[in-house]
Design a protein around this motif. Structure first.
Motif, mmCIF file in Angstrom:
data_model
loop_
_atom_site.group_PDB
_atom_site.id
_atom_site.type_symbol
_atom_site.label_atom_id
_atom_site.label_comp_id
_atom_site.label_asym_id
_atom_site.label_seq_id
_atom_site.Cartn_x
_atom_site.Cartn_y
_atom_site.Cartn_z
ATOM 1 N N VAL A 140 0.864 -1.180 0.000
ATOM 2 C CA VAL A 140 0.000 0.000 0.000
ATOM 3 C C VAL A 140 0.900 1.229 0.000
ATOM 4 O O VAL A 140 2.068 1.163 0.398
ATOM 5 C CB VAL A 140 -0.945 0.041 1.232
ATOM 6 C CG1 VAL A 140 -1.893 -1.140 1.229
ATOM 7 C CG2 VAL A 140 -0.157 0.103 2.527
ATOM 8 N N ASP A 141 0.355 2.331 -0.432
ATOM 9 C CA ASP A 141 1.098 3.590 -0.469
ATOM 10 C C ASP A 141 1.247 4.110 0.959
ATOM 11 O O ASP A 141 0.245 4.413 1.621
ATOM 12 C CB ASP A 141 0.345 4.607 -1.328
ATOM 13 C CG ASP A 141 1.075 5.939 -1.427
ATOM 14 O OD1 ASP A 141 2.174 6.072 -0.835
ATOM 15 O OD2 ASP A 141 0.528 6.853 -2.075
ATOM 16 N N PRO A 142 2.454 4.195 1.488
ATOM 17 C CA PRO A 142 2.615 4.658 2.870
ATOM 18 C C PRO A 142 2.155 6.093 3.085
ATOM 19 O O PRO A 142 1.905 6.501 4.226
ATOM 20 C CB PRO A 142 4.127 4.517 3.118
ATOM 21 C CG PRO A 142 4.738 4.513 1.763
ATOM 22 C CD PRO A 142 3.735 3.869 0.850
ATOM 23 N N ALA A 143 2.020 6.869 1.992
ATOM 24 C CA ALA A 143 1.560 8.248 2.122
ATOM 25 C C ALA A 143 0.045 8.358 2.113
ATOM 26 O O ALA A 143 -0.511 9.435 2.372
ATOM 27 C CB ALA A 143 2.143 9.103 1.000
ATOM 28 N N SER A 144 -0.647 7.253 1.802
ATOM 29 C CA SER A 144 -2.119 7.297 1.742
ATOM 30 C C SER A 144 -2.711 7.422 3.130
ATOM 31 O O SER A 144 -2.135 6.974 4.133
ATOM 32 C CB SER A 144 -2.647 6.036 1.054
ATOM 33 O OG SER A 144 -2.258 4.872 1.776
ATOM 34 N N VAL A 145 -3.912 8.030 3.208
ATOM 35 C CA VAL A 145 -4.589 8.220 4.491
ATOM 36 C C VAL A 145 -5.149 6.871 4.957
ATOM 37 O O VAL A 145 -5.745 6.122 4.174
ATOM 38 C CB VAL A 145 -5.728 9.258 4.356
ATOM 39 C CG1 VAL A 145 -6.482 9.408 5.674
ATOM 40 C CG2 VAL A 145 -5.148 10.599 3.923
ATOM 41 N N LEU A 146 -4.958 6.561 6.224
ATOM 42 C CA LEU A 146 -5.358 5.250 6.746
ATOM 43 C C LEU A 146 -6.838 4.973 6.535
ATOM 44 O O LEU A 146 -7.237 3.856 6.197
ATOM 45 C CB LEU A 146 -5.019 5.159 8.241
ATOM 46 C CG LEU A 146 -5.319 3.808 8.885
ATOM 47 C CD1 LEU A 146 -4.373 2.740 8.365
ATOM 48 C CD2 LEU A 146 -5.249 3.896 10.402
#
Length: 515
Positions: A140-146
């Motif tokens: 998953v994109d670590p910068a994406s909002v949880l």
């Protein structure tokens, strides 16, 4: 699945004689527990068995009254969860306790952010998070909002967060309760990866099939005491259920049944067809007739309350149909079913029932007043007559309408909540654990009232973790296991043995026996 710990292997966690007391009451009494590196160890027991207390003693939430805890052969005395985390013990709870408004990377590294020149280094943080996610095979994109991710992904992010402190012990407390089958398999894959890396995993679950699929050993607690430590191959499902409940199949004394059988009415009050809710209860069929008590049995986590909440409209079904007195209903909340005569008495009387600061009178007439609307108060004389009738009928003590509800014993509070719904004259009364935590006298009184209500024609759905109680009061018993309806028993088939057999059967309906 691994075998028993290798000869000479030392436990990473060794808890001996753990006792935890609250106001003189022992929540744990001299419990021993061992956890070895590279194993999945299931901690089993019913509600109140002491599982959560043992975990909190291990993780520094509670300080044991007596006993010792050793971590990698070194004595420890954690006074805060932070100390336990620093020592390499991480916990992932049933409810994901992360920050949904932050990014995946920020959640994983919260409190452990890499810094550069005194400020958080965002690039380094995302790189570190990517590495931890890769360790468990999550892309998953670590910068994406949880919050943009599913609960399953959030659960895996919580596991990645646990690895930040290089966890030697990972506690998974009901991690699969909100996951579907595919998500469960993904979680199990990651758990096996961590186990093979040498992480010791304490696994808490009420799903027996999952326990036997994943765990290498099991420890069973009951009423705050240790029942035993077992290899899954040496304890079949029936043995596990017996150990958890404290009853053995084949040596049970049949509980005295009702003095007479009550025949169902000619038409059902409530009919559910394929009713279900994803993540809560699998689709089921159910009919409840006039003058009939239907018992609902199953281990904690089997879906008993979830089924009841669908029937009363507290939760909305996403599959199937529901009809009351032959009319299909699509409830948008409890009010629509209350208007059709369906009443629900919740198992959590403190959070969902008792208004502690109000009087017995005000608590008792609350549902009646709500049905009329606050602009049309119940006439004083009518209220006094209703309250007096049910204080006498249910033997509520003290017999004082002005007594403050919060000052009553648990049993008498439960009687007031039962009376609250009885005054509405419901067609169907759903009772979820109506006798939990009350004394024997109050329990017998409530059971007697249930029998009287059925004799008067009311339909009752009776939910209890106590199998003898379900058998005693019910005309039919519906059995749940792992959120599925697995059996429906009636007539001479209603017995504690038959209910336990249905609970303990495997996914193919057979009772597994250890070789």
């Amino acid at each position: 699945m691994t075998d028993s710990p290798a000869a000479g292997a030392s436990p990473v966690v060794d808890m001996r004689g753990i006792t935890v007391e609250f106001a003189g009451i022992k929540a744990l009494d001299g419990v021993d527990f061992r956890l070895f590196p590279g194993e999945v160890h299931a901690l089993m027991g019913e509600n109140g068995a002491g599982k959560s207390t043992l975990i909190k003693a291990l993780t520094g939430v509670y300080r044991p009254t007596a006993g010792t805890i050793r971590l990698k052969d070194e004595p420890v005395d954690f006074t805060t969860p932070g100390q336990a985390q620093d020592a390499g013990i991480s916990t992932v709870y049933q409810e994901v306790n992360l920050c949904p408004n932050l990014s995946v990377a920020e959640n994983i590294l919260l409190g452990h952010e890499p810094r550069r020149l005194g400020a958080i280094d965002g690039r380094a943080m995302r790189a570190r998070a990517t590495g931890l996610l890769a360790r468990i095979g999550l892309t998953v994109d670590p910068a994406s909002v949880l919050s943009s991710h599913s609960i399953a992904v959030q659960q895996l992010v919580a596991i990645a967060r646990a690895l930040v402190v290089d966890a030697r012990v990972l506690v998974l407390d009901e991690p699969t309760s909100s996951l579907d089958s595919d998500e469960v398999e993904e979680l199990f894959r990651i758990v096996r990866v961590l186990r093979d890396e040498g992480v010791a995993i304490l696994f808490v679950s009420h799903f027996l099939d999952q326990v036997y699929e994943l765990s290498d050993r099991m420890t069973v607690l009951r009423n705050g005491t240790l029942v035993g430590e077992y290899l899954p191959r040496d304890l079949d499902r029936m043995g596990l259920v017996s150990a958890m409940l404290g009853r053995e199949l084949g040596v049970l004394t049949e509980v005295e049944r009702r003095s007479e059988e009550r025949a169902p009415g000619s038409a059902p009050v409530l009919v559910a067809r394929g009713l279900g809710r994803a993540g809560a209860i699998e689709p089921f069929d159910l009919e409840i007739h006039e003058g009939e008590v239907v018992g609902l049995a199953g281990l904690l986590g089997s879906g008993r309350t979830e089924l009841a909440r669908l029937l009363c409209g507290a939760d909305r079904a996403d599959k199937g149909t529901l009809s009351v007195d032959g009319e299909t209903v699509r409830p948008r909340g409890p009010r629509s079913l209350i208007a059709r005569g369906v009443a629900f008495c919740s198992e959590d009387r403190k959070a969902e029932g008792v208004v502690a600061d109000l009087s017995v009178r005000d608590n008792l007439i609350l549902a009646t007043q709500a049905s009329r609307g606050w602009a049309r108060p119940v006439p004083r004389r009518t209220a006094e007559a209703m309250v007096a009738e049910y204080i006498e009928r249910l033997d509520i003590r003290p017999a004082d309408p002005d007594a403050v509800m919060g000052n009553l014993s648990g049993g008498n509070q439960q009687k007031v909540l039962l009376a609250r719904w009885l005054v509405t004259r419901p067609r169907l009364l759903i009772l979820d654990e109506p006798t939990r935590g009350i004394d024997v006298g109050a329990k017998a009184q409530i059971q007697k009232v249930v029998a009287e209500l059925a004799a008067e024609g009311m339909a009752v759905l009776f939910i209890s973790a106590e199998l003898e109680e379900v058998v005693r009061v019910s005309d039919r018993v519906v059995v749940l296991r792992d959120r599925h309806k697995v059996a429906e028993l009636s007539g001479g088939d209603v017995s504690v043995d038959s209910v336990m057999s249905a609970i303990a059967a495997d996914a193919h309906g057979e009772v597994a026996v250890a070789s």
